[in-house]
Design a protein around this motif. Structure first.
Motif, PDB file in Angstrom:
ATOM      1  N   ARG A 181       0.855  -1.189   0.000  1.00  0.00           N
ATOM      2  CA  ARG A 181       0.000   0.000   0.000  1.00  0.00           C
ATOM      3  C   ARG A 181       0.887   1.235   0.000  1.00  0.00           C
ATOM      4  O   ARG A 181       1.964   1.242   0.615  1.00  0.00           O
ATOM      5  N   ASN A 225      -5.735  -9.665  -0.959  1.00  0.00           N
ATOM      6  CA  ASN A 225      -6.147  -9.947   0.415  1.00  0.00           C
ATOM      7  C   ASN A 225      -7.492 -10.673   0.454  1.00  0.00           C
ATOM      8  O   ASN A 225      -7.688 -11.571   1.270  1.00  0.00           O
ATOM      9  N   GLU A 226      -8.387 -10.287  -0.420  1.00  0.00           N
ATOM     10  CA  GLU A 226      -9.685 -10.969  -0.482  1.00  0.00           C
ATOM     11  C   GLU A 226      -9.491 -12.454  -0.785  1.00  0.00           C
ATOM     12  O   GLU A 226     -10.059 -13.318  -0.119  1.00  0.00           O
ATOM     13  N   ASN A 286      -6.243  -5.139  -2.447  1.00  0.00           N
ATOM     14  CA  ASN A 286      -7.531  -5.581  -1.902  1.00  0.00           C
ATOM     15  C   ASN A 286      -7.947  -6.932  -2.462  1.00  0.00           C
ATOM     16  O   ASN A 286      -8.438  -7.790  -1.717  1.00  0.00           O
ATOM     17  N   ASP A 306      -4.434  -0.056  -4.883  1.00  0.00           N
ATOM     18  CA  ASP A 306      -5.405  -0.504  -3.881  1.00  0.00           C
ATOM     19  C   ASP A 306      -6.225  -1.688  -4.386  1.00  0.00           C
ATOM     20  O   ASP A 306      -6.499  -2.628  -3.633  1.00  0.00           O
ATOM     21  N   SER A 307      -6.614  -1.660  -5.644  1.00  0.00           N
ATOM     22  CA  SER A 307      -7.395  -2.766  -6.209  1.00  0.00           C
ATOM     23  C   SER A 307      -6.606  -4.067  -6.190  1.00  0.00           C
ATOM     24  O   SER A 307      -7.146  -5.120  -5.821  1.00  0.00           O
TER      25      SER A 307
END
Length: 163
Positions: A85, A129-130, A126, A122-123
């Motif tokens: 990040r 992590n998802e 994210n 960020d995409s």
């Protein structure tokens, strides 16, 4: 890019992502293998960005250092797990040198596509992590390639600052 190891790693990742895209194109997007290939692409792209920023900082700071400093940098930076990040990249940069951090932040803020770069990074993070936490991210390899190309800009700017 001044850090040839990171540049080579990013090119290898690009090649991998393009191979995945070509496989998906040849199989068709309705193939039951496509979701797995898309998830691989997410992990591969995000991982390359993570390793890239850590390598840029670690290489610059360990070059010419004694073995104790190199061991510390390897343990605390290279071998650590960090989501790539922007805020964490900036924080780690600041921990090494506040001037680097301010210069890096200024370069990012002056970039015409700053919002797009942040959104793309960020995409990727994210979605990685998802997936890592049992979710089912919905990015396609085409999205991953676009986001990866945007996120690489952060590494190029960081590399300009620390070398």
């Amino acid at each position: 890019m001044n850090n040839s190891d990171v540049e080579r790693s990013l090119l290898e990742c690009e090649d991998d992502l393009n191979r995945v895209k070509n496989i998906i194109d040849s199989m068709g997007i309705m193939s039951n293998v496509v979701p797995y290939l898309n998830k691989y692409a997410i992990i591969r792209a995000c991982g390359a960005i993570e390793v890239g920023f850590k390598t840029i900082l670690a290489d610059c700071c360990s070059n010419g250092a004694n073995s104790q400093v190199k061991n510390f940098i390897n343990a605390k930076v290279r071998e650590s797990s960090m989501n790539p990040r922007y805020s964490l990249i900036l924080k780690l940069t600041e921990e090494f040198d506040e001037v680097w951090a301010q210069s890096f932040k200024a370069k990012i803020n002056a970039h015409a596509d700053k919002t797009k770069i942040f959104s793309s990074l960020d995409s990727l993070v994210n979605c990685r992590n998802e997936f890592a936490h049992g979710g089912n991210p919905s990015l396609s390899v085409y999205d991953v390639i676009r986001y990866f190309n945007d996120a690489k800009i952060i590494l190029f700017l960081l590399d300009e600052v620390v070398t």
